[in-house]
Design a protein around this motif. Sequence first.
Motif, PDB file in Angstrom:
ATOM      1  N   ALA A  63     -52.544  15.722 -25.435  1.00  0.00           N
ATOM      2  CA  ALA A  63     -52.597  16.159 -24.033  1.00  0.00           C
ATOM      3  C   ALA A  63     -52.980  15.002 -23.111  1.00  0.00           C
ATOM      4  O   ALA A  63     -52.398  14.840 -22.030  1.00  0.00           O
ATOM      5  CB  ALA A  63     -53.585  17.309 -23.884  1.00  0.00           C
ATOM      6  N   LEU A  64     -53.931  14.188 -23.532  1.00  0.00           N
ATOM      7  CA  LEU A  64     -54.327  13.030 -22.723  1.00  0.00           C
ATOM      8  C   LEU A  64     -53.172  12.050 -22.585  1.00  0.00           C
ATOM      9  O   LEU A  64     -52.913  11.531 -21.499  1.00  0.00           O
ATOM     10  CB  LEU A  64     -55.545  12.329 -23.341  1.00  0.00           C
ATOM     11  CG  LEU A  64     -56.031  11.073 -22.630  1.00  0.00           C
ATOM     12  CD1 LEU A  64     -56.502  11.408 -21.222  1.00  0.00           C
ATOM     13  CD2 LEU A  64     -57.136  10.402 -23.422  1.00  0.00           C
ATOM     14  N   GLY A  65     -52.445  11.798 -23.669  1.00  0.00           N
ATOM     15  CA  GLY A  65     -51.284  10.903 -23.634  1.00  0.00           C
ATOM     16  C   GLY A  65     -50.207  11.415 -22.691  1.00  0.00           C
ATOM     17  O   GLY A  65     -49.610  10.651 -21.929  1.00  0.00           O
ATOM     18  N   ALA A  66     -49.955  12.739 -22.720  1.00  0.00           N
ATOM     19  CA  ALA A  66     -48.950  13.333 -21.828  1.00  0.00           C
ATOM     20  C   ALA A  66     -49.377  13.205 -20.366  1.00  0.00           C
ATOM     21  O   ALA A  66     -48.550  12.916 -19.486  1.00  0.00           O
ATOM     22  CB  ALA A  66     -48.722  14.792 -22.195  1.00  0.00           C
ATOM     23  N   ALA A  67     -50.666  13.406 -20.094  1.00  0.00           N
ATOM     24  CA  ALA A  67     -51.159  13.288 -18.717  1.00  0.00           C
ATOM     25  C   ALA A  67     -51.048  11.850 -18.216  1.00  0.00           C
ATOM     26  O   ALA A  67     -50.651  11.610 -17.065  1.00  0.00           O
ATOM     27  CB  ALA A  67     -52.601  13.772 -18.637  1.00  0.00           C
ATOM     28  N   LEU A  68     -51.380  10.890 -19.057  1.00  0.00           N
ATOM     29  CA  LEU A  68     -51.268   9.483 -18.665  1.00  0.00           C
ATOM     30  C   LEU A  68     -49.806   9.102 -18.428  1.00  0.00           C
ATOM     31  O   LEU A  68     -49.494   8.374 -17.476  1.00  0.00           O
ATOM     32  CB  LEU A  68     -51.884   8.579 -19.729  1.00  0.00           C
ATOM     33  CG  LEU A  68     -53.404   8.574 -19.788  1.00  0.00           C
ATOM     34  CD1 LEU A  68     -53.894   7.822 -21.024  1.00  0.00           C
ATOM     35  CD2 LEU A  68     -53.985   7.969 -18.526  1.00  0.00           C
ATOM     36  N   ARG A  69     -48.918   9.593 -19.262  1.00  0.00           N
ATOM     37  CA  ARG A  69     -47.489   9.294 -19.089  1.00  0.00           C
ATOM     38  C   ARG A  69     -46.969   9.866 -17.764  1.00  0.00           C
ATOM     39  O   ARG A  69     -46.242   9.200 -17.021  1.00  0.00           O
ATOM     40  CB  ARG A  69     -46.688   9.855 -20.254  1.00  0.00           C
ATOM     41  CG  ARG A  69     -45.243   9.519 -20.160  1.00  0.00           C
ATOM     42  CD  ARG A  69     -44.501   9.889 -21.402  1.00  0.00           C
ATOM     43  NE  ARG A  69     -43.125   9.417 -21.260  1.00  0.00           N
ATOM     44  CZ  ARG A  69     -42.100  10.041 -21.727  1.00  0.00           C
ATOM     45  NH1 ARG A  69     -42.259  11.137 -22.443  1.00  0.00           N
ATOM     46  NH2 ARG A  69     -40.896   9.576 -21.542  1.00  0.00           N
ATOM     47  N   ALA A  70     -47.348  11.106 -17.459  1.00  0.00           N
ATOM     48  CA  ALA A  70     -46.927  11.718 -16.192  1.00  0.00           C
ATOM     49  C   ALA A  70     -47.466  10.932 -15.001  1.00  0.00           C
ATOM     50  O   ALA A  70     -46.768  10.741 -14.002  1.00  0.00           O
ATOM     51  CB  ALA A  70     -47.405  13.166 -16.133  1.00  0.00           C
ATOM     52  N   SER A  71     -48.708  10.456 -15.122  1.00  0.00           N
ATOM     53  CA  SER A  71     -49.302   9.665 -14.046  1.00  0.00           C
ATOM     54  C   SER A  71     -48.547   8.354 -13.843  1.00  0.00           C
ATOM     55  O   SER A  71     -48.297   7.938 -12.709  1.00  0.00           O
ATOM     56  CB  SER A  71     -50.768   9.373 -14.366  1.00  0.00           C
ATOM     57  OG  SER A  71     -51.323   8.511 -13.416  1.00  0.00           O
ATOM     58  N   LEU A  72     -48.161   7.703 -14.919  1.00  0.00           N
ATOM     59  CA  LEU A  72     -47.430   6.441 -14.817  1.00  0.00           C
ATOM     60  C   LEU A  72     -46.013   6.650 -14.283  1.00  0.00           C
ATOM     61  O   LEU A  72     -45.485   5.813 -13.551  1.00  0.00           O
ATOM     62  CB  LEU A  72     -47.403   5.732 -16.165  1.00  0.00           C
ATOM     63  CG  LEU A  72     -48.745   5.158 -16.619  1.00  0.00           C
ATOM     64  CD1 LEU A  72     -48.637   4.609 -18.033  1.00  0.00           C
ATOM     65  CD2 LEU A  72     -49.249   4.093 -15.668  1.00  0.00           C
ATOM     66  N   GLN A  73     -45.378   7.765 -14.633  1.00  0.00           N
ATOM     67  CA  GLN A  73     -44.029   8.037 -14.133  1.00  0.00           C
ATOM     68  C   GLN A  73     -44.037   8.313 -12.643  1.00  0.00           C
ATOM     69  O   GLN A  73     -43.054   8.050 -11.953  1.00  0.00           O
ATOM     70  CB  GLN A  73     -43.407   9.214 -14.877  1.00  0.00           C
ATOM     71  CG  GLN A  73     -42.981   8.858 -16.275  1.00  0.00           C
ATOM     72  CD  GLN A  73     -42.374  10.024 -17.007  1.00  0.00           C
ATOM     73  OE1 GLN A  73     -42.543  11.181 -16.626  1.00  0.00           O
ATOM     74  NE2 GLN A  73     -41.666   9.729 -18.077  1.00  0.00           N
ATOM     75  N   ARG A  74     -45.128   8.815 -12.134  1.00  0.00           N
ATOM     76  CA  ARG A  74     -45.251   9.118 -10.706  1.00  0.00           C
ATOM     77  C   ARG A  74     -45.170   7.856  -9.852  1.00  0.00           C
ATOM     78  O   ARG A  74     -44.808   7.905  -8.683  1.00  0.00           O
ATOM     79  CB  ARG A  74     -46.587   9.824 -10.488  1.00  0.00           C
ATOM     80  CG  ARG A  74     -46.834  10.289  -9.101  1.00  0.00           C
ATOM     81  CD  ARG A  74     -48.111  11.091  -9.058  1.00  0.00           C
ATOM     82  NE  ARG A  74     -48.403  11.423  -7.697  1.00  0.00           N
ATOM     83  CZ  ARG A  74     -49.527  11.140  -7.080  1.00  0.00           C
ATOM     84  NH1 ARG A  74     -50.489  10.544  -7.726  1.00  0.00           N
ATOM     85  NH2 ARG A  74     -49.713  11.467  -5.831  1.00  0.00           N
ATOM     86  N   ARG A  75     -45.483   6.705 -10.442  1.00  0.00           N
ATOM     87  CA  ARG A  75     -45.450   5.434  -9.714  1.00  0.00           C
ATOM     88  C   ARG A  75     -44.058   5.094  -9.211  1.00  0.00           C
ATOM     89  O   ARG A  75     -43.901   4.365  -8.242  1.00  0.00           O
ATOM     90  CB  ARG A  75     -45.937   4.294 -10.606  1.00  0.00           C
ATOM     91  CG  ARG A  75     -47.325   4.429 -11.105  1.00  0.00           C
ATOM     92  CD  ARG A  75     -47.612   3.391 -12.181  1.00  0.00           C
ATOM     93  NE  ARG A  75     -47.447   2.058 -11.687  1.00  0.00           N
ATOM     94  CZ  ARG A  75     -48.426   1.297 -11.242  1.00  0.00           C
ATOM     95  NH1 ARG A  75     -49.647   1.759 -11.265  1.00  0.00           N
ATOM     96  NH2 ARG A  75     -48.202   0.084 -10.812  1.00  0.00           N
ATOM     97  N   ALA A  76     -43.021   5.577  -9.878  1.00  0.00           N
ATOM     98  CA  ALA A  76     -41.646   5.220  -9.529  1.00  0.00           C
ATOM     99  C   ALA A  76     -41.134   6.007  -8.322  1.00  0.00           C
ATOM    100  O   ALA A  76     -40.062   5.717  -7.804  1.00  0.00           O
ATOM    101  CB  ALA A  76     -40.728   5.463 -10.725  1.00  0.00           C
ATOM    102  N   TYR A  77     -41.881   7.004  -7.854  1.00  0.00           N
ATOM    103  CA  TYR A  77     -41.431   7.863  -6.753  1.00  0.00           C
ATOM    104  C   TYR A  77     -41.839   7.247  -5.415  1.00  0.00           C
ATOM    105  O   TYR A  77     -43.020   7.068  -5.142  1.00  0.00           O
ATOM    106  CB  TYR A  77     -42.056   9.251  -6.903  1.00  0.00           C
ATOM    107  CG  TYR A  77     -41.513  10.267  -5.938  1.00  0.00           C
ATOM    108  CD1 TYR A  77     -40.295  10.876  -6.171  1.00  0.00           C
ATOM    109  CD2 TYR A  77     -42.205  10.614  -4.792  1.00  0.00           C
ATOM    110  CE1 TYR A  77     -39.786  11.808  -5.293  1.00  0.00           C
ATOM    111  CE2 TYR A  77     -41.706  11.546  -3.911  1.00  0.00           C
ATOM    112  CZ  TYR A  77     -40.501  12.141  -4.176  1.00  0.00           C
ATOM    113  OH  TYR A  77     -39.987  13.064  -3.297  1.00  0.00           O
ATOM    114  N   THR A  78     -40.855   6.898  -4.584  1.00  0.00           N
ATOM    115  CA  THR A  78     -41.125   6.362  -3.248  1.00  0.00           C
ATOM    116  C   THR A  78     -40.164   6.987  -2.243  1.00  0.00           C
ATOM    117  O   THR A  78     -39.099   7.482  -2.616  1.00  0.00           O
ATOM    118  CB  THR A  78     -40.954   4.829  -3.188  1.00  0.00           C
ATOM    119  OG1 THR A  78     -39.608   4.500  -3.496  1.00  0.00           O
ATOM    120  CG2 THR A  78     -41.891   4.121  -4.148  1.00  0.00           C
ATOM    121  N   GLN A  79     -40.553   6.938  -0.986  1.00  0.00           N
ATOM    122  CA  GLN A  79     -39.692   7.400   0.100  1.00  0.00           C
ATOM    123  C   GLN A  79     -39.705   6.362   1.214  1.00  0.00           C
ATOM    124  O   GLN A  79     -40.757   5.784   1.511  1.00  0.00           O
ATOM    125  CB  GLN A  79     -40.153   8.748   0.658  1.00  0.00           C
ATOM    126  CG  GLN A  79     -39.904   9.908  -0.275  1.00  0.00           C
ATOM    127  CD  GLN A  79     -40.292  11.232   0.345  1.00  0.00           C
ATOM    128  OE1 GLN A  79     -41.316  11.348   0.998  1.00  0.00           O
ATOM    129  NE2 GLN A  79     -39.468  12.237   0.128  1.00  0.00           N
TER     130      GLN A  79
END
Length: 182
Positions: A63-79
């Motif tokens: 669960a911790l690994g999945a949360a960290l991965r989701a957090s890192l993927q969020r970095r790619a989102y920009t507007q």
Amino acid sequence: MQPGLSLAPMETRIELAPNCSLTAAGAKLFFGATCLFSLTFSMIFVAMGFWPVLPFWALEMLALGAALRASLQRRAYTQTVTITDSAVCLVTRSRRGEAKQEFARHWAKVRLRSPRTRLNPSRLLIESRGRAYEVGSFLTEEDRCQLAERLRYLVGGMNESPPLEIDRTEGSRLDERYQRRQ
């Protein structure tokens, strides 16, 4: 008009990105240290005969690994919001690609919708001719309100596009009225 002075189209660009201070290297270090630390305690309990602790340890680390991965993927989102004399353009970039929305500035309207419940955030929308697109969904409530005020100033209301101003000595945009409000 003075010789040598060209009137290029006015443009204001606003870059939006989520606040992601955790780097990939930092996430790996944190995950490894947490796994090692908690595995040490888990093995103490396993040695005492409480072997069911081990599967729960593995579930927690997953669960911790999945949360960290989701957090890192969020970095790619920009507007990127680009406002010109005639258009409001919104470019959204994510891991899935790039999406572009363009609205005629004269018909565009910036709207900050209240949340449906106390726990939900407000929604900042750019609307025009029956279409609407959300801007800055990852921003804090305070940042979203400030962005809404800034966009309302730059875009104006429907049928009232304020002129974008420019400082001819430096060639940069002036938002003096907006700056004075801050």
